[in-house]
Design an enzyme around this catalytic site. Structure first.
Site, PDB file in Angstrom:
ATOM      1  N   HIS A 137       0.831  -1.199   0.000  1.00  0.00           N
ATOM      2  CA  HIS A 137       0.000   0.000   0.000  1.00  0.00           C
ATOM      3  C   HIS A 137       0.869   1.254   0.000  1.00  0.00           C
ATOM      4  O   HIS A 137       2.068   1.225   0.285  1.00  0.00           O
ATOM      5  CB  HIS A 137      -0.933   0.018   1.211  1.00  0.00           C
ATOM      6  CG  HIS A 137      -0.221   0.127   2.524  1.00  0.00           C
ATOM      7  ND1 HIS A 137       0.439  -0.925   3.109  1.00  0.00           N
ATOM      8  CD2 HIS A 137      -0.081   1.176   3.385  1.00  0.00           C
ATOM      9  CE1 HIS A 137       0.973  -0.552   4.254  1.00  0.00           C
ATOM     10  NE2 HIS A 137       0.669   0.726   4.452  1.00  0.00           N
ATOM     11  N   ASP A 139       0.748   5.063   1.763  1.00  0.00           N
ATOM     12  CA  ASP A 139       0.076   5.757   2.863  1.00  0.00           C
ATOM     13  C   ASP A 139      -0.790   6.913   2.361  1.00  0.00           C
ATOM     14  O   ASP A 139      -0.351   7.720   1.531  1.00  0.00           O
ATOM     15  CB  ASP A 139       1.100   6.312   3.850  1.00  0.00           C
ATOM     16  CG  ASP A 139       1.757   5.219   4.679  1.00  0.00           C
ATOM     17  OD1 ASP A 139       1.155   4.150   4.834  1.00  0.00           O
ATOM     18  OD2 ASP A 139       2.882   5.451   5.177  1.00  0.00           O
ATOM     19  N   HIS A 287       4.778   0.000   0.428  1.00  0.00           N
ATOM     20  CA  HIS A 287       5.458  -0.796   1.440  1.00  0.00           C
ATOM     21  C   HIS A 287       4.529  -1.857   2.006  1.00  0.00           C
ATOM     22  O   HIS A 287       3.300  -1.811   1.831  1.00  0.00           O
ATOM     23  CB  HIS A 287       6.030   0.092   2.554  1.00  0.00           C
ATOM     24  CG  HIS A 287       5.018   0.946   3.252  1.00  0.00           C
ATOM     25  ND1 HIS A 287       4.491   2.091   2.683  1.00  0.00           N
ATOM     26  CD2 HIS A 287       4.421   0.830   4.459  1.00  0.00           C
ATOM     27  CE1 HIS A 287       3.623   2.642   3.514  1.00  0.00           C
ATOM     28  NE2 HIS A 287       3.560   1.899   4.599  1.00  0.00           N
ATOM     29  N   ARG A 302       5.245   6.550  13.901  1.00  0.00           N
ATOM     30  CA  ARG A 302       5.300   7.042  12.533  1.00  0.00           C
ATOM     31  C   ARG A 302       4.816   8.472  12.429  1.00  0.00           C
ATOM     32  O   ARG A 302       3.866   8.884  13.100  1.00  0.00           O
ATOM     33  CB  ARG A 302       4.438   6.155  11.618  1.00  0.00           C
ATOM     34  CG  ARG A 302       4.736   6.334  10.131  1.00  0.00           C
ATOM     35  CD  ARG A 302       3.565   5.943   9.279  1.00  0.00           C
ATOM     36  NE  ARG A 302       2.480   6.935   9.354  1.00  0.00           N
ATOM     37  CZ  ARG A 302       1.406   6.913   8.577  1.00  0.00           C
ATOM     38  NH1 ARG A 302       1.242   5.946   7.695  1.00  0.00           N
ATOM     39  NH2 ARG A 302       0.482   7.829   8.693  1.00  0.00           N
TER      40      ARG A 302
END
Length: 311
Positions: A137, A139, A287, A302
């Site tokens: 995917h 982000d 990723h 994150r």
């Protein structure tokens, strides 16, 4: 006794014998056409592959980041698309914000658990909460201006497992057949959070989120906002359909395009250690967080970097 057939028997095709799966060499370019390799004075580059991913040495990210170092880090990310740092002892959420800030302000994810530091999301998995990011995917592609990048730091890592993989979507685009590139040149795709995040919600919650997060559209192949490189921009959890095609045509084309992230020649795999940090270009890559460590504990924090509308 039955007669033995004398005509040759054709071998069945492999299950994954898609039109875009092929054997042999691939086009693997580190840079956009016409771009020159960068030189670095303050950082050491250790490539993970010749074209994609690098571990950066000679940098202590717990110290103030000078503008000269910031510029080298920007160049390194643009050139390698995902960069890694190890042994950053004492690296805190404030250091993480300072690092991400050299690319832009943080962009909160509306679905992630927050920490006490604004803009920082905590992703904690253990025996009671298994990892669920094990799908290729990009982000925030469900946002009108998707995240430009992300900065991820290891807070607590399992004794074994828990690696993350990245795929170079510029290479994925470069290796499409010319007829496929022509087919997707002017196509746009719909991106939506509901098929993935919505699975965890009731109808009332989905209605409330939908008021703030409508479906969005992005080109199937975008031009990277900083390098200008053509990049394939569809992903499995968030891209729901391609506009202007029938449902069957859209599904058939998406199945082919999302498959590209799974090709090993476009990938790097990073093994997390304590005090490791990854920074990735979210437009140039996808990723996949490998969920092979359950029920061990894995805690990451994150920051997503605010992006721009894509064209």
């Amino acid at each position: 006794m039955h007669d033995v057939a004398t005509h040759p028997v054709s071998n069945p095709k492999p299950v994954l014998d898609k039109p875009l799966m092929h054997y042999g060499s691939r086009v693997l370019e580190r840079l956009a056409p016409g771009a020159e390799p960068c030189t670095y004075r303050l950082i050491e580059i250790s490539p993970m592959t010749p074209h994609f991913g690098a571990v950066l040495g000679g940098v202590d990210l717990t110290r103030p980041i000078t503008e000269e170092l910031a510029e080298e880090l920007r160049r390194a990310l643009l050139e390698w698309k995902v960069i890694f740092f190890r042994n950053q002892t004492g690296f805190t959420a404030d250091h993480q914000l300072a690092l991400s800030g050299i690319w832009g302000p943080p962009e909160p994810n509306p679905f992630f658990p927050k920490t006490g530091t604004a803009g920082v999301s905590r992703l904690a998995k253990d025996a009671k909460a298994a990892g669920n990011k094990n799908i290729w995917h990009s982000d925030h592609s469900f946002m009108a201006a998707p995240a430009l990048g992300s900065v991820l730091r290891a807070v607590e890592v399992p004794a074994a497992g828990g690696d993350t993989m990245w795929a170079d979507m510029g290479a994925a685009y470069d290796n499409l057949p010319d007829e496929t590139k022509a087919r997707i040149e002017n196509l746009t795709a719909v991106h939506d959070w509901e098929p993935s995040w919505g699975a965890l919600m009731n109808d009332e919650q989905k209605t409330a989120f939908r008021r703030h997060w409508p479906q969005v559209e992005h080109p199937v192949a975008v031009r990277h906002p900083r390098s200008g490189r053509r990049t394939l921009y569809v992903n499995e959890p968030f891209t729901t359909r391609i506009k202007g095609l029938s449902d069957a045509e859209s599904r058939e084309l998406l199945d082919i395009l999302v498959l590209q992230a799974r090709i090993p020649e476009y990938q790097v795999r990073f093994h997390w250690e304590p005090d490791s940090i990854a920074v990735w270009d979210n437009i140039a890559t996808q990723h996949y967080a490998i969920n092979d460590y359950f029920p061990q504990r894995r805690v990451m924090e994150r920051i997503a970097i605010a992006g721009v509308r894509l064209s």
